[in-house]
Design an enzyme around this catalytic site. Structure first.
Site, short mmCIF file in Angstrom:
data_model
loop_
_atom_site.label_atom_id
_atom_site.label_comp_id
_atom_site.label_asym_id
_atom_site.label_seq_id
_atom_site.Cartn_x
_atom_site.Cartn_y
_atom_site.Cartn_z
N HIS A 139 -3.78 35.26 14.21
CA HIS A 139 -3.70 36.22 13.10
C HIS A 139 -5.12 36.43 12.56
CE1 HIS A 139 -2.68 37.52 8.97
NE2 HIS A 139 -1.48 37.82 9.43
N GLN A 186 3.68 30.14 11.06
CA GLN A 186 4.88 30.58 11.79
C GLN A 186 5.66 29.42 12.39
OE1 GLN A 186 6.09 33.55 11.76
NE2 GLN A 186 4.35 34.72 11.02
N CYS A 235 -1.64 42.27 12.32
CA CYS A 235 -2.86 41.52 11.95
C CYS A 235 -3.36 40.69 13.12
CB CYS A 235 -2.63 40.63 10.73
SG CYS A 235 -2.08 41.50 9.29
N1 PMP Z 1 -1.20 32.97 10.17
C1 PMP Z 1 -0.13 33.45 10.79
C2 PMP Z 1 0.20 32.95 12.17
C3 PMP Z 1 0.66 34.41 10.18
O1 PMP Z 1 1.73 34.90 10.81
C4 PMP Z 1 0.32 34.86 8.88
C5 PMP Z 1 1.15 35.92 8.17
N2 PMP Z 1 1.62 36.94 8.97
C6 PMP Z 1 -0.81 34.32 8.28
C7 PMP Z 1 -1.55 33.38 8.94
C8 PMP Z 1 -1.23 34.72 6.92
O2 PMP Z 1 -0.26 34.40 5.98
P1 PMP Z 1 -0.42 34.90 4.48
O3 PMP Z 1 -0.46 36.39 4.54
O4 PMP Z 1 0.78 34.38 3.79
O5 PMP Z 1 -1.69 34.32 3.97
#
Ligand code: PMP
Length: 408
Positions: A119, A199, A363
């Site tokens: 991400h 996740q 993302c």
């Molecule tokens: N890491 C992973 C693997 C994610 O899926 C996400 C959210 N989609 C994030 C980090 C970031 O999470 P947050 O937006 O709650 O900070």
């Protein structure tokens, strides 16, 4: 009938005149009544600024916050609640690590290794710190079915590697990464490991001592808790060596005109008024997950995912990305596209039938480039979903191309 659905009021609402089918659990999960009530109760009965007040209510608020911290520590098997830092979300936790440990540990020529499927939250902080330090950010690439192979780990994690930052589960492909091998290899070369459990922890037990992870991060909102509360776990010796990230109230020991000394762990990393209501909600979420049980969660989700993958393979003109066999290190996140249809169109057509899926780059643009796609649709399940909902999803998927004027 799924026995948990009644605990989630939003699941019996309607959207666009249809029963809501919520398949965007990788983005955020829905909240059970027990979590909503715990937050309400905190604000109705215990709210005050913690730590500061010498009066009863402030002490109650402090106790509620620290009990939540202990619940998190027990939940992930940390040695001490001092190793649990509350942040806003996984993103906040990763930025904290990169800006403190990363800045402290990296020098020119060092290497940070991430997976290409990370991400953006686990890429951008490392891009910034490696650029600043003249270090190199390199990637573990995936094989054709979306897995990181042992050979890739052997080749990419080298004597120059100082930090390995990987997700335990990919938010795009649902692949479960071989983190045990990654941690073993990283420790052999003297690197520390940052595990992004955003996740994984909603679905699998994470024990930091068994894994021997140096840092882990996750978000409350992806595991039944409220938005605005996240966790950073770090080994106590590492957290002690690191400089603070945000500075201000609560994180100090003594401040003079030009100098300051810092509070001991965990307060050193928690500047400003904390999100006590969020921490209380996260504690209630952990209690709920433990009541359902991870074995049960996995059983339900594997069955749903297997059913969905089987049914999707029967629909013509659908490409599923990554691993399509539930027995091979994957979980309930399915990325797919309908031939000749932009994922945004697919998501809009499904939305008209009450089905919430995600469409876009999730993302994870480096992964999109690597897979040579601009965007995908993503359906992601949680233990409160049902096979009936998957049937509704499949029927809607079958309509997509016809609605857009294709013959079949
Ligand atoms: N890491 C992973 C693997 C994610 O899926 C996400 C959210 N989609 C994030 C980090 C970031 O999470 P947050 O937006 O709650 O900070």
């Amino acid at each position: 009938m799924n026995p948990y659905r009644n605990d989630f009021p939003i699941l019996s609402t309607k959207t666009n005149g249809n029963d809501l089918v919520y398949f965007d659990n990788a983005a955020t999960t829905q909240k059970p009544v027990s979590v909503i009530e715990a937050i309400n109760k905190y604000y109705q009965e215990q709210n005050a600024n913690p730590y500061r007040g010498l009066y009863g209510l402030s002490v109650e608020s402090t106790n509620a916050y620290e009990e939540a911290r202990q619940t998190v520590a027990d939940f992930i098997g940390a040695k001490s609640s001092k190793e649990i830092i509350f942040t806003g979300n996984a993103t906040g936790s990763l930025n904290l690590i990169a800006n403190t440990y990363g800045r402290m540990a990296l020098k020119e020529g060092d290497q940070v290794v991430a997976a290409i499927s990370e991400h953006h939250s686990n890429i951008l902080p490392w891009q910034q710190v490696t650029k600043e330090k003249g270090a190199v950010l390199s990637y573990l690439y995936l094989n054709a079915s979306g897995h990181i192979t042992e050979e890739e780990i052997e080749q990419k994690i080298t004597g120059n590697t100082k930090i390995v930052a990987v997700a335990q589960v990919s938010n795009v492909l649902g692949t479960i990464n071989p983190v045990e091998s990654i941690i073993k290899k990283a420790h052999e070369v003297g690197a520390v490991v940052v595990l992004d459990c955003a996740q994984s922890i909603p679905h699998y037990q994470v024990n930091v001592q068994e894994l021997d992870a140096d840092f882990i991060v996750f978000s409350g909102h992806k595991m039944l808790g409220p938005m605005g509360i996240g966790v950073l776990y770090g080994k106590e010796n590492l957290l002690n060596e690191m400089p603070p990230f945000l500075t201000g109230g609560e994180m100090i020991e003594y401040v003079s005109e030009q100098e300051a000394t810092f509070a001991p762990l965990p307060n050193k990393f928690e500047a400003g008024t904390p999100n006590v209501g969020g921490a209380v909600g996260l504690k209630a979420a952990i209690n709920y997950i433990q009541k359902v049980g991870y074995d049960n969660i996995k059983k339900i989700e594997d069955e749903l995912t297997d059913y969905a993958l089987t049914k999707m393979k029967e629909v013509p003109h659908i490409t599923i990305y990554g691993e399509t066999d539930i027995t091979k290190e994957r979980c309930g996140v399915i990325s797919f596209n309908v031939d000749d249809v932009h994922p945004h169109d697919t998501a809009s057509i499904l939305d008209a039938d009450g089905i919430a899926i995600r469409a876009g780059h999730h993302c994870a643009q480096p992964l999109m480039h690597y897979m040579k796609v601009a965007a995908t649709c993503r359906a992601s399940f949680y233990f409160y979903n049902t096979k009936e909902e998957i049937d509704i999803f499949i029927n809607s998927l079958k309509k997509v191309r016809r609605w857009l004027g294709y013959g079949d």
